[in-house]
Scaffold this motif. Structure first.
Motif, mmCIF file in Angstrom:
data_model
loop_
_atom_site.group_PDB
_atom_site.id
_atom_site.type_symbol
_atom_site.label_atom_id
_atom_site.label_comp_id
_atom_site.label_asym_id
_atom_site.label_seq_id
_atom_site.Cartn_x
_atom_site.Cartn_y
_atom_site.Cartn_z
ATOM 1 N N LYS A 81 28.495 -34.302 90.722
ATOM 2 C CA LYS A 81 27.156 -34.076 91.233
ATOM 3 C C LYS A 81 27.045 -32.788 92.056
ATOM 4 C CE LYS A 81 27.339 -38.641 90.429
ATOM 5 N NZ LYS A 81 28.564 -39.281 89.903
ATOM 6 N N ASP A 82 25.857 -32.240 92.031
ATOM 7 C CA ASP A 82 25.536 -31.077 92.864
ATOM 8 C C ASP A 82 24.168 -31.326 93.493
ATOM 9 O OD1 ASP A 82 25.149 -28.660 94.064
ATOM 10 O OD2 ASP A 82 24.839 -27.521 92.210
ATOM 11 N N TRP A 83 24.161 -31.996 94.646
ATOM 12 C CA TRP A 83 22.909 -32.422 95.253
ATOM 13 C C TRP A 83 22.089 -31.261 95.795
ATOM 14 C CZ3 TRP A 83 21.948 -36.883 93.452
ATOM 15 C CH2 TRP A 83 22.963 -37.830 93.273
ATOM 16 N N GLU A 84 22.678 -30.079 95.875
ATOM 17 C CA GLU A 84 21.923 -28.914 96.326
ATOM 18 C C GLU A 84 20.768 -28.581 95.378
ATOM 19 O OE1 GLU A 84 21.894 -26.609 98.995
ATOM 20 O OE2 GLU A 84 22.857 -28.356 99.885
ATOM 21 N N ARG A 85 20.905 -28.977 94.129
ATOM 22 C CA ARG A 85 19.854 -28.677 93.145
ATOM 23 C C ARG A 85 18.513 -29.290 93.522
ATOM 24 N NH1 ARG A 85 22.476 -29.676 87.163
ATOM 25 N NH2 ARG A 85 24.385 -28.456 87.413
ATOM 26 N N ILE A 86 18.549 -30.435 94.186
ATOM 27 C CA ILE A 86 17.291 -31.131 94.487
ATOM 28 C C ILE A 86 16.943 -31.079 95.975
ATOM 29 C CG2 ILE A 86 17.579 -32.693 92.526
ATOM 30 C CD1 ILE A 86 18.442 -34.853 94.503
ATOM 31 N N ARG A 87 17.703 -30.314 96.751
ATOM 32 C CA ARG A 87 17.478 -30.302 98.201
ATOM 33 C C ARG A 87 16.086 -29.819 98.559
ATOM 34 N NH1 ARG A 87 18.160 -26.706 102.338
ATOM 35 N NH2 ARG A 87 18.901 -25.096 100.915
ATOM 36 N N ARG A 96 13.565 -32.766 97.480
ATOM 37 C CA ARG A 96 13.988 -34.164 97.619
ATOM 38 C C ARG A 96 12.940 -35.043 98.304
ATOM 39 N NH1 ARG A 96 16.864 -31.210 101.401
ATOM 40 N NH2 ARG A 96 16.707 -31.922 103.574
ATOM 41 N N PHE A 131 13.683 -37.333 88.479
ATOM 42 C CA PHE A 131 15.010 -36.846 88.868
ATOM 43 C C PHE A 131 15.620 -35.966 87.782
ATOM 44 C CE2 PHE A 131 19.626 -37.425 88.670
ATOM 45 C CZ PHE A 131 19.983 -36.862 89.891
ATOM 46 N N TYR A 164 16.600 -32.190 88.487
ATOM 47 C CA TYR A 164 18.039 -31.917 88.569
ATOM 48 C C TYR A 164 18.540 -31.071 87.399
ATOM 49 C CZ TYR A 164 22.977 -32.735 89.545
ATOM 50 O OH TYR A 164 24.302 -32.554 89.835
ATOM 51 N N LYS A 198 16.918 -26.989 86.148
ATOM 52 C CA LYS A 198 17.147 -26.448 87.477
ATOM 53 C C LYS A 198 16.855 -24.963 87.606
ATOM 54 C CE LYS A 198 22.039 -25.538 86.491
ATOM 55 N NZ LYS A 198 21.870 -25.702 85.031
#
Length: 482
Positions: A114-120, A123, A164, A168, A171
């Motif tokens: 996962k790379d949660w920065e994509r949706i920061r 969010r 999502f 995500y 991107k």
């Protein structure tokens, strides 16, 4: 002794000899037959089979999971347009979208880095919608039908997961445009089917026009949707996405493509008699023309179009006369439908007040509304469509569920307008706002909303564009983002 026996068997029985020498092929076919039997004879047997195959592939082969998940995301999103037309025979609720969604979810949770920065940057939208689902789920404690409410909440989860996936996996500009190109192809397919329906009077098997006949339904398009309003909403919510993508083509080709797509889409929306869709596509065409052309060119196009329409109407060109007639009838001949909707709104509001604004239960409004409208419980007609997304939410989940949802949409429009203004009203930056406008009109124009996956997909695309803007805006030209 044993070895001699095996040798004798091989010499005397060629078939056994071949089987022993090709045991891998034999094992493969045996496993394939077993899986086929499971899929055919066990209800929903394809689910464990699909899970097993995916697990074996992931464990035995080296796969680029980023590309794999992106490709699966595009397929899943595109499958959402077709609904039961890509379904399992005799099981209409099990179609490709709903088969791929759990597979995608399992792969993402257990096999994907996962790379949660994509949706920061975006969010807050997802958290608000999660809160909306959670507050709607609270009504499970007092709902009349636990199964019906869980089914309704599952629809909400599908929307959340589509949001999502869009944010995500779409991107950046490159990934977004892959989906936009697919949308153009599908849109051309949809309007082609619509034209075929208008010309021939024939419809696809699951079209509502094959179940109910009115004086106009025979030559009204429904495409892969159930009724004309759904089809018109699909055309309007993806119209700006398609037009923007076509505008990226070579100039002459783009002008021809945009002209043809726009004329056909406007024509099909008119013949659906959907008043809300007519207003939406008018707004979209005007905004896109103003953003794309210089003001004097826009004025020339509008005046030229009006001139041609008036001249053709004066000379009684059949097609133009019929279009004017359809527009007039759509806004004047639906008094009965309008009055019925007003009665449904009043009945829904009475249910909201009677529940003391805590909600009657997720997904329970149609059955309660049916009882109110008929005056008694009617087992043969236990479903009555509310025709209003906002009242439906307030009735089902109460004020507690309504607040996070309305916050979601207020924030969406603020972000869309901010992007549009910061991009200096460029044509590309108008897409999220136009998608939002199309959704709002559809929310009071369609009989139901939550089961229309293309609406959730439209909002997901809008959020994806806003996410791309927020991630890549620093030091980059906004007009080239999408």
């Amino acid at each position: 002794m044993v070895a001699n026996t095996v040798r004798k068997i091989r010499k005397s029985m060629p078939i056994i000899k071949w089987l022993l020498g090709n045991y891998k092929v034999v094992s493969f076919f045996l496993m394939a037959v077993i899986m086929l039997e499971i899929c055919v004879f066990i209800p929903y047997g394809y689910v464990p089979v699909a899970a097993l195959l995916v697990t074996v592939i992931l464990l035995c082969f080296r796969i680029n999971m980023e590309k794999c998940m992106f490709t699966l995301s595009i397929i899943l999103l595109c499958a959402g347009f077709f609904g039961p037309y890509l379904g399992v025979p005799t099981m209409e609720n099990i179609f490709l979208f709903r088969v791929l969604l759990p597979i995608h979810l399992v792969l993402f949770l257990f096999f994907y880095k996962k790379d949660w920065e994509r949706i920061r940057k975006i969010r807050i939208f997802l958290w608000l919608y999660i809160l909306f689902i959670f507050t709607m789920a609270i009504t499970l404690f007092w709902t009349d039908s636990l199964g019906g409410s869980i089914r309704y909440i599952y629809f909400l989860f599908e929307w959340l997961y589509v949001f999502f996936i869009c944010v995500y996996f779409l991107k950046d500009v490159k990934s977004y445009r892959v989906f936009a190109k697919c949308t153009v192809v599908l849109y051309i397919l949809f309007i082609s089917i619509g034209l075929w329906e208008v010309i021939t009077g024939m419809h696809l098997p699951r079209s509502g026009s094959t179940f109910y006949i009115t004086t106009t339904s025979k030559h009204q398009p429904t495409g892969f949707q159930f009724n004309t309003n759904d089809y018109a909403a699909l055309l309007t919510i993806f119209f700006p996405v398609v037009i923007i993508e076509i505008s990226k083509w070579k100039k002459r080709t783009a002008i021809i493509g945009i002209s043809i797509i726009s004329v056909v889409a406007v024509y099909l929306v008119i013949v659906t008699f959907s008043r809300m869709a007519m207003l939406v596509i008018s707004i979209e065409v005007i905004i896109l023309l103003v953003s794309w052309m210089k003001s004097w060119i826009f004025v020339g196009v509008i005046l030229g179009g009006l001139g041609i329409s008036l001249i053709s109407y004066y000379f009684h060109w059949d097609l133009i006369v019929q279009l004017f007639s359809d527009i007039t009838r759509a806004f004047t001949d639906k008094n009965g439908s309008t009055l019925e909707r007003m009665e449904m709104y009043k009945a829904t509001w009475s249910l909201i007040r009677d529940s003391h604004f805590i909600g009657i239960g997720a997904g329970m409004l149609p059955t309660h509304l049916s009882t109110v409208m008929y005056g008694f419980e009617n087992a043969s007609a236990s479903y009555w469509s509310p025709h209003n997304y906002w009242l439906e939410v307030l009735a089902n989940g109460g004020i507690l569920a309504f607040l996070p949802l309305i916050s979601f949409f207020i924030l969406y429009f603020i972000a869309s307008l901010y992007y549009w203004v910061k991009a200096r009203w460029k044509i590309e930056s108008s897409v999220p706002f136009l998608i939002g406008v199309a959704f709002v009109f559809a929310s009071i124009g369609l009989s139901g909303t939550f089961d229309k996956m293309f609406l959730g997909l439209g909002l997901g695309i809008g959020m994806s564009i806003l996410n791309i803007y927020n991630i890549e805006r620093d030091g980059k030209e906004l007009s080239n983002q999408i």
